[in-house]
Design an enzyme around this catalytic site. Sequence first.
Site, PDB file in Angstrom:
ATOM      1  N   ASP A 390       1.403-109.130  13.877  1.00 51.22           N
ATOM      2  CA  ASP A 390       0.920-107.743  13.885  1.00 51.22           C
ATOM      3  C   ASP A 390       1.668-106.990  12.782  1.00 51.22           C
ATOM      4  OD1 ASP A 390       0.469-105.058  14.458  1.00 51.22           O
ATOM      5  OD2 ASP A 390       0.396-105.397  16.627  1.00 51.22           O
ATOM      6  N   HIS A 391       0.929-106.589  11.751  1.00 53.55           N
ATOM      7  CA  HIS A 391       1.581-105.982  10.591  1.00 53.55           C
ATOM      8  C   HIS A 391       2.166-104.600  10.898  1.00 53.55           C
ATOM      9  CE1 HIS A 391       2.815-106.069   6.603  1.00 53.55           C
ATOM     10  NE2 HIS A 391       1.675-106.140   5.941  1.00 53.55           N
TER      11      HIS A 391
END
Length: 420
Positions: A390-391
């Site tokens: 998850d950036h």
Amino acid sequence: MASTKILVPDIGDFKDVEIIEVLVKNGQQIKKNDSLITLESDKSSVEVPSTHEGIVEKINLKVGDKVNQGDLILSLKSDRKQDEKKEVVSEDKKVEEKIELKKEEPIKQKEMITVAPSSISGTKSASPKVRKFARELGANVVEIPGTQRAGRVSEEDVKNFIRSQVTVNGGKIEKKIYKEEYSHEQFGEIELKDIPRVKKLSGPQLVRSWTEIPHVTQHEEIDITEMEQFRSSLYDYYSGEMIKVTPLAFISKALISALKEFPNFNASIDTNQNKIIYKKYFHLGFAVDTPHGLMVPKIRNVDQMSIKEIGEALKKTSKLCKELKIDKKEFFGGSMTISSLGGIGGTFFTPIINPPEVAILGVGKSFDKLVELKGKIVSRKILPISLSYDHRIIDGAEGARFCVYLSECLGKDFAFKLAV
Ligand code: CAO
């Protein structure tokens, strides 16, 4: 037309439960699963759906009445033949029935539930506030997959369900209807089947993950030659028998070590409080391929297990999933998930994060590769991995460092790194 009596189903330990809402009227046409009444005890509230379709002939109860299992709710005028016709079961339905069997148990005893079941004997647990919220949005709470304990539906579940059903077009909410320009029948013979129950339940979760989480996937080739030599030489010291452990047990051990080094990967986002939850425990989720569809149970405290114990836990957990005997709670609260296709084949792919986790490790099948080592061309065993993260929580540099660390844990110095 025959008269069908709809009774109060098994509501567990609850006795003399009060009716707080009657949701249908005399003469009303209702479908199977439409909610009839709402019962509320001091512990929870449940909507009781209809087990048949038909026209309400006579309602036997009113708000404020106290009911028990077997009390008559109402009688319906229904077309029995039509009902029977609908009961022709497909293969899918048989799987559903296996799950339904478990739902026959009373609510209080419903700790052993299979994958995210949506109802118990057709009843659905949700607070009055959540039920009202669902009704206001035009949703039937019975159809919403509940992610809470014992399949209870939360407000977030209602929102996710609505999101999966509608689309916003220029500020206007429209029900999602996908119409193909040409129907498939126009191109040849086709067969229409129900979507398996497990897939129906996991679908909205996958859509949520793919549409809400900014995924980045990093691929890496890990040289596991020495680890594989060691793995294939494992034997029991006392019996002298070979010990069969798959690479996944070693990969799990390496992942635990990486999670300790990079706590951001053992986290979840609390969107309500705008905070990051850091988990101090190490429970790994595993994607398990079952005849009923994909399931993702977790194995707890993998950090406290030996390689052999991880291998045994993997076998035990996948067997429980295949037999639909896994405790529902084991689908929640994981640190990070591994999706291994190594036993099947293929190299790199894009694993989809299992929310509220923030990363997932995809594993492909190892292969031999000729590489240059100290000026010589040699054959090495390569493991392809694909890490999705998850950036919002993990940036690219950290993702790359995580992959490098995993490579070291499974590389030539694996024995020191994993202390096997
Ligand atoms: N490279 C090469 N061989 C591998 C391997 C890898 N990365 N991973 C496993 N293998 C081998 C094993 O050693 C075993 O070999 P033997 O038959 O010679 O002993 C064989 O492949 C079968 O392994 P397995 O798949 O039964 O066992 P596992 O511990 O690797 O995996 C489980 C267990 C439950 C994860 C697996 O059975 C499974 O369900 N995998 C599918 C997961 C899935 O569907 N993921 C996709 C999710 S997204 O849709």
